[in-house]
Design a protein around this motif. Structure first.
Motif, PDB file in Angstrom:
ATOM      1  N   GLY A  76       0.841  -1.194   0.000  1.00  0.00           N
ATOM      2  CA  GLY A  76       0.000   0.000   0.000  1.00  0.00           C
ATOM      3  C   GLY A  76       0.871   1.236   0.000  1.00  0.00           C
ATOM      4  O   GLY A  76       1.867   1.306   0.742  1.00  0.00           O
ATOM      5  N   PHE A  77       0.530   2.196  -0.832  1.00  0.00           N
ATOM      6  CA  PHE A  77       1.352   3.407  -0.950  1.00  0.00           C
ATOM      7  C   PHE A  77       1.183   4.288   0.282  1.00  0.00           C
ATOM      8  O   PHE A  77       0.057   4.655   0.627  1.00  0.00           O
ATOM      9  CB  PHE A  77       0.971   4.187  -2.206  1.00  0.00           C
ATOM     10  N   PRO A  78       2.283   4.665   0.940  1.00  0.00           N
ATOM     11  CA  PRO A  78       2.191   5.537   2.109  1.00  0.00           C
ATOM     12  C   PRO A  78       1.986   7.003   1.727  1.00  0.00           C
ATOM     13  O   PRO A  78       1.660   7.834   2.575  1.00  0.00           O
ATOM     14  CB  PRO A  78       3.554   5.348   2.787  1.00  0.00           C
ATOM     15  N   CYS A  79       2.196   7.330   0.449  1.00  0.00           N
ATOM     16  CA  CYS A  79       2.113   8.709  -0.021  1.00  0.00           C
ATOM     17  C   CYS A  79       2.153   8.703  -1.550  1.00  0.00           C
ATOM     18  O   CYS A  79       2.297   7.658  -2.176  1.00  0.00           O
ATOM     19  CB  CYS A  79       3.287   9.531   0.525  1.00  0.00           C
ATOM     20  N   HIS A  80       2.029   9.878  -2.137  1.00  0.00           N
ATOM     21  CA  HIS A  80       2.201  10.015  -3.580  1.00  0.00           C
ATOM     22  C   HIS A  80       3.696  10.024  -3.904  1.00  0.00           C
ATOM     23  O   HIS A  80       4.503  10.489  -3.104  1.00  0.00           O
ATOM     24  CB  HIS A  80       1.546  11.299  -4.084  1.00  0.00           C
ATOM     25  N   VAL A  81       4.043   9.527  -5.092  1.00  0.00           N
ATOM     26  CA  VAL A  81       5.454   9.365  -5.449  1.00  0.00           C
ATOM     27  C   VAL A  81       5.799  10.086  -6.749  1.00  0.00           C
ATOM     28  O   VAL A  81       5.098   9.953  -7.752  1.00  0.00           O
ATOM     29  CB  VAL A  81       5.814   7.868  -5.602  1.00  0.00           C
ATOM     30  N   ILE A  82       6.896  10.836  -6.688  1.00  0.00           N
ATOM     31  CA  ILE A  82       7.491  11.436  -7.880  1.00  0.00           C
ATOM     32  C   ILE A  82       8.857  10.787  -8.084  1.00  0.00           C
ATOM     33  O   ILE A  82       9.667  10.741  -7.160  1.00  0.00           O
ATOM     34  CB  ILE A  82       7.695  12.960  -7.720  1.00  0.00           C
ATOM     35  N   VAL A  83       9.094  10.281  -9.272  1.00  0.00           N
ATOM     36  CA  VAL A  83      10.413   9.737  -9.595  1.00  0.00           C
ATOM     37  C   VAL A  83      11.273  10.857 -10.166  1.00  0.00           C
ATOM     38  O   VAL A  83      10.854  11.583 -11.067  1.00  0.00           O
ATOM     39  CB  VAL A  83      10.301   8.580 -10.612  1.00  0.00           C
ATOM     40  N   LEU A  84      12.466  11.006  -9.602  1.00  0.00           N
ATOM     41  CA  LEU A  84      13.439  11.995 -10.072  1.00  0.00           C
ATOM     42  C   LEU A  84      14.676  11.224 -10.506  1.00  0.00           C
ATOM     43  O   LEU A  84      15.380  10.647  -9.679  1.00  0.00           O
ATOM     44  CB  LEU A  84      13.778  12.980  -8.951  1.00  0.00           C
ATOM     45  N   TYR A 104       7.093  12.127 -12.926  1.00  0.00           N
ATOM     46  CA  TYR A 104       8.421  11.736 -13.387  1.00  0.00           C
ATOM     47  C   TYR A 104       9.146  12.977 -13.881  1.00  0.00           C
ATOM     48  O   TYR A 104       8.650  13.696 -14.753  1.00  0.00           O
ATOM     49  CB  TYR A 104       8.319  10.704 -14.509  1.00  0.00           C
ATOM     50  N   LEU A 105      10.315  13.231 -13.305  1.00  0.00           N
ATOM     51  CA  LEU A 105      11.156  14.347 -13.716  1.00  0.00           C
ATOM     52  C   LEU A 105      12.565  13.840 -13.966  1.00  0.00           C
ATOM     53  O   LEU A 105      13.020  12.900 -13.320  1.00  0.00           O
ATOM     54  CB  LEU A 105      11.233  15.415 -12.612  1.00  0.00           C
ATOM     55  N   THR A 106      13.276  14.475 -14.886  1.00  0.00           N
ATOM     56  CA  THR A 106      14.699  14.202 -15.019  1.00  0.00           C
ATOM     57  C   THR A 106      15.457  15.166 -14.110  1.00  0.00           C
ATOM     58  O   THR A 106      14.991  16.276 -13.831  1.00  0.00           O
ATOM     59  CB  THR A 106      15.179  14.392 -16.471  1.00  0.00           C
ATOM     60  N   LYS A 107      16.624  14.726 -13.657  1.00  0.00           N
ATOM     61  CA  LYS A 107      17.413  15.569 -12.748  1.00  0.00           C
ATOM     62  C   LYS A 107      17.867  16.853 -13.423  1.00  0.00           C
ATOM     63  O   LYS A 107      18.093  17.863 -12.746  1.00  0.00           O
ATOM     64  CB  LYS A 107      18.613  14.775 -12.226  1.00  0.00           C
ATOM     65  N   CYS A 109      16.155  18.843 -15.141  1.00  0.00           N
ATOM     66  CA  CYS A 109      15.151  19.919 -15.054  1.00  0.00           C
ATOM     67  C   CYS A 109      14.533  19.994 -13.663  1.00  0.00           C
ATOM     68  O   CYS A 109      13.508  20.642 -13.474  1.00  0.00           O
ATOM     69  CB  CYS A 109      14.069  19.714 -16.113  1.00  0.00           C
ATOM     70  N   ALA A 110      15.150  19.360 -12.694  1.00  0.00           N
ATOM     71  CA  ALA A 110      14.553  19.260 -11.355  1.00  0.00           C
ATOM     72  C   ALA A 110      14.290  20.619 -10.728  1.00  0.00           C
ATOM     73  O   ALA A 110      13.197  20.886 -10.213  1.00  0.00           O
ATOM     74  CB  ALA A 110      15.452  18.432 -10.445  1.00  0.00           C
ATOM     75  N   SER A 111      15.270  21.496 -10.766  1.00  0.00           N
ATOM     76  CA  SER A 111      15.132  22.772 -10.057  1.00  0.00           C
ATOM     77  C   SER A 111      13.995  23.624 -10.596  1.00  0.00           C
ATOM     78  O   SER A 111      13.338  24.346  -9.844  1.00  0.00           O
ATOM     79  CB  SER A 111      16.449  23.566 -10.124  1.00  0.00           C
ATOM     80  N   GLU A 112      13.714  23.523 -11.896  1.00  0.00           N
ATOM     81  CA  GLU A 112      12.664  24.361 -12.485  1.00  0.00           C
ATOM     82  C   GLU A 112      11.277  23.723 -12.429  1.00  0.00           C
ATOM     83  O   GLU A 112      10.273  24.407 -12.620  1.00  0.00           O
ATOM     84  CB  GLU A 112      13.019  24.715 -13.933  1.00  0.00           C
ATOM     85  N   ASN A 113      11.214  22.417 -12.158  1.00  0.00           N
ATOM     86  CA  ASN A 113       9.923  21.720 -12.178  1.00  0.00           C
ATOM     87  C   ASN A 113       9.487  21.136 -10.835  1.00  0.00           C
ATOM     88  O   ASN A 113       8.324  20.774 -10.675  1.00  0.00           O
ATOM     89  CB  ASN A 113       9.965  20.569 -13.198  1.00  0.00           C
ATOM     90  N   ILE A 114      10.396  21.029  -9.894  1.00  0.00           N
ATOM     91  CA  ILE A 114      10.108  20.279  -8.673  1.00  0.00           C
ATOM     92  C   ILE A 114       8.976  20.902  -7.852  1.00  0.00           C
ATOM     93  O   ILE A 114       8.146  20.181  -7.290  1.00  0.00           O
ATOM     94  CB  ILE A 114      11.387  20.122  -7.811  1.00  0.00           C
ATOM     95  N   VAL A 115       8.903  22.206  -7.787  1.00  0.00           N
ATOM     96  CA  VAL A 115       7.853  22.873  -7.003  1.00  0.00           C
ATOM     97  C   VAL A 115       6.479  22.592  -7.598  1.00  0.00           C
ATOM     98  O   VAL A 115       5.545  22.196  -6.889  1.00  0.00           O
ATOM     99  CB  VAL A 115       8.108  24.398  -6.910  1.00  0.00           C
TER     100      VAL A 115
END
Length: 220
Positions: A76-84, A104-107, A109-115
């Motif tokens: 069971g998922f404890p939370c929502h998941v984003i793969v980076l 799903y994000l690539t590293k 572009c992480a800083s501009e998309n993570i928020v």
């Protein structure tokens, strides 16, 4: 009362975690409640913390991100998941989506998309960076070199609500008729329509209808 989005970070590179922390600390709506440097440590922590969103790397020691997602799928998922991840392979993207990842994000572009990604996923929505959407779309159309996904795979990018709206659009429902059928505002319908156009990389509503026809959604 704490209404902040609670976040856990999992990556085997402490420097990357510190970089993401620096970005997230600028947002008053976020609270990073912990981090892990490998999959085993993450599984020991994640079920004992109150977490809304987990940001996880694929390539980690002890247990990698895929193994962690498989355990979540079983327990069971404890939370929502984003793969980076550093990887943008379509097969991998498809696998983590099917295992239950919401983003799903690539590293790169992480800083501009993570928020935006965390904000979106915390609401139960999906989020994929522009580069990832384009990667999937190119494979879908056969323009790219990776022919590993079929017509139905773009549907993985669509939320259940967006799918409902896409089907109604394909049946020539107006925005007002869709809002009445689904008990949502016309503004919400329009927001979903714009999101669909963006996700499916089409130009307009006609493009959405063509997509629905290709994927046999009209008679569903």
């Amino acid at each position: 009362m704490n209404n902040k989005i609670r976040i856990h970070l999992a990556d085997d590179h402490l420097v990357l975690i510190e970089g993401i922390l620096a970005v997230l600390k600028t947002n008053k709506n976020f609270e990073v409640v912990g981090y892990s440097l490998n999959g085993t440590e993450l599984l020991d922590k994640i079920y004992t913390q109150s977490v809304d969103v987990l940001v996880i790397d694929i390539n980690m020691p002890c247990k990698d991100g895929i193994e962690v997602l498989k355990e979540f799928a079983q327990k069971g998922f404890p939370c929502h998941v984003i793969v980076l991840s550093s990887y943008d392979d379509v097969k991998l993207i498809k696998e983590v989506i099917q295992l239950g990842a919401k983003g799903y994000l690539t590293k790169q572009c992480a800083s501009e998309n993570i928020v935006d990604a965390i904000t979106c996923v915390s609401k139960g929505e999906e989020y994929y960076s522009k580069a990832i959407r384009e990667k999937i779309f190119l494979s879908f159309t056969g323009i790219g070199n990776d022919k590993s996904i079929d017509n139905s795979d773009l549907l993985l990018l669509i939320t259940d609500r967006e799918l409902e709206i896409l089907k109604l659009i394909s049946k020539e429902y107006s925005g007002k008729e869709i809002s009445e059928a689904l008990f949502i505002s016309t503004n919400t319908v329009e927001t979903h329509r714009k999101n669909l156009i963006k996700k499916l990389n089409v130009k307009n509503t006609i493009g959405l209808v063509k997509f629905a026809i290709r994927n046999n959604l009209i008679n569903q």
